[in-house]
Design an enzyme around this catalytic site. Structure first.
Site, PDB file in Angstrom:
ATOM      1  N   ASP A 174      -6.310   1.250   0.822  1.00 58.29           N
ATOM      2  CA  ASP A 174      -6.403   1.336   2.273  1.00 58.29           C
ATOM      3  C   ASP A 174      -7.817   0.955   2.699  1.00 58.29           C
ATOM      4  O   ASP A 174      -8.611   0.471   1.884  1.00 58.29           O
ATOM      5  CB  ASP A 174      -6.016   2.731   2.765  1.00 58.29           C
ATOM      6  CG  ASP A 174      -7.011   3.803   2.336  1.00 58.29           C
ATOM      7  OD1 ASP A 174      -7.977   3.496   1.607  1.00 58.29           O
ATOM      8  OD2 ASP A 174      -6.832   4.973   2.751  1.00 58.29           O
TER       9      ASP A 174
ATOM     10  N   LYS B 170       0.833  -1.208   0.000  1.00 64.25           N
ATOM     11  CA  LYS B 170       0.000   0.000   0.000  1.00 64.25           C
ATOM     12  C   LYS B 170       0.869   1.261   0.000  1.00 64.25           C
ATOM     13  O   LYS B 170       0.661   2.171  -0.801  1.00 64.25           O
ATOM     14  CB  LYS B 170      -0.925   0.008   1.213  1.00 64.25           C
ATOM     15  CG  LYS B 170      -1.869   1.213   1.250  1.00 64.25           C
ATOM     16  CD  LYS B 170      -2.594   1.323   2.584  1.00 64.25           C
ATOM     17  CE  LYS B 170      -1.671   1.859   3.655  1.00 64.25           C
ATOM     18  NZ  LYS B 170      -2.376   2.138   4.928  1.00 64.25           N
TER      19      LYS B 170
END
Length: 214
Positions: free
Chosen positions: A139, A121
């Site tokens: 996220d 991420k």
């Protein structure tokens, strides 16, 4: 409505509603963005932005932070979540950045993920924000909003969501779409109670269709 039509309609609406969509983390260099993104894990951008000015002033470069210790860093970040661990990650990331890449931020995901504190991420955030690459960081906001709108159906992991989004969002829009989904999840499609009454996506939203009469 086909999945392709759902994506196309949502993207058109996002473009109209949020012509400018950028990270809310404040930074001045790619290195400082990396520090901010690491600090933002399980912490709000607002809190991170409160502590980073002093942190950035104290450690303006990878070299300066790599010469520090976690104990040196802790006082600057003690008000964020998990400050002890994050202090170690920040110093570790700086040292590895100097050791492996001469202090220059790499522009590929595999190299970025060799830095402490940098998972997929975080690496995708760096690629999208710094290098404007077609990288989709997933996220909790992106994961939730994608499922509610109907971009995904029962996605089992962030990676599964990422692959679906990258498949259906035009490559040139992916960096911006990342912020559209985050900001929509942060301010409108909230986790506990989505504010459907002020959402521009209700005409194509699966969640709204299923819950409008409940």
């Amino acid at each position: 409505m086909t999945l392709r039509e759902r994506f196309d309609t949502a993207l058109t609406i996002f473009e109209k509603e949020m012509p400018i969509a950028e990270t809310e983390l404040q930074y001045d260099t790619p290195f400082h963005l990396l520090l901010a993104v690491i600090l933002s894990a399980q912490c709000t951008d607002r809190r991170v932005n409160m502590v980073t000015p002093a942190l950035f002033e104290a450690f303006p470069s990878p070299e300066s932070l790599s010469a520090a210790t976690a104990e040196d860093v802790y006082p600057y970040i003690k008000s964020v979540s998990y400050p002890n661990n994050k202090a170690k990650l920040l110093v570790g990331a700086a040292r590895k950045l100097v050791e492996l890449y001469g202090g220059v931020m790499p522009s590929d995901i595999d190299s970025l993920m060799k830095l402490p504190g940098v998972g997929r991420k975080t690496a995708n955030v760096m690629l999208a924000v710094v290098f404007n690459k077609a990288a989709m960081a997933v996220d909790t906001h992106v994961f939730r909003v994608s499922e509610r709108i109907g971009f995904t159906t029962g996605s089992k992991s962030p990676l599964q969501t990422e692959k679906r989004l990258v498949k259906y969002i035009p490559e040139e829009l992916i960096p911006k779409a990342h912020h559209w989904l985050i900001l929509h999840g942060r301010y409108v499609c909230k986790a506990r109670k989505p504010e459907c009454d002020r959402c521009a996506l209700t005409s194509i939203c699966r969640y709204f269709k299923e819950h409008q009469n409940t």
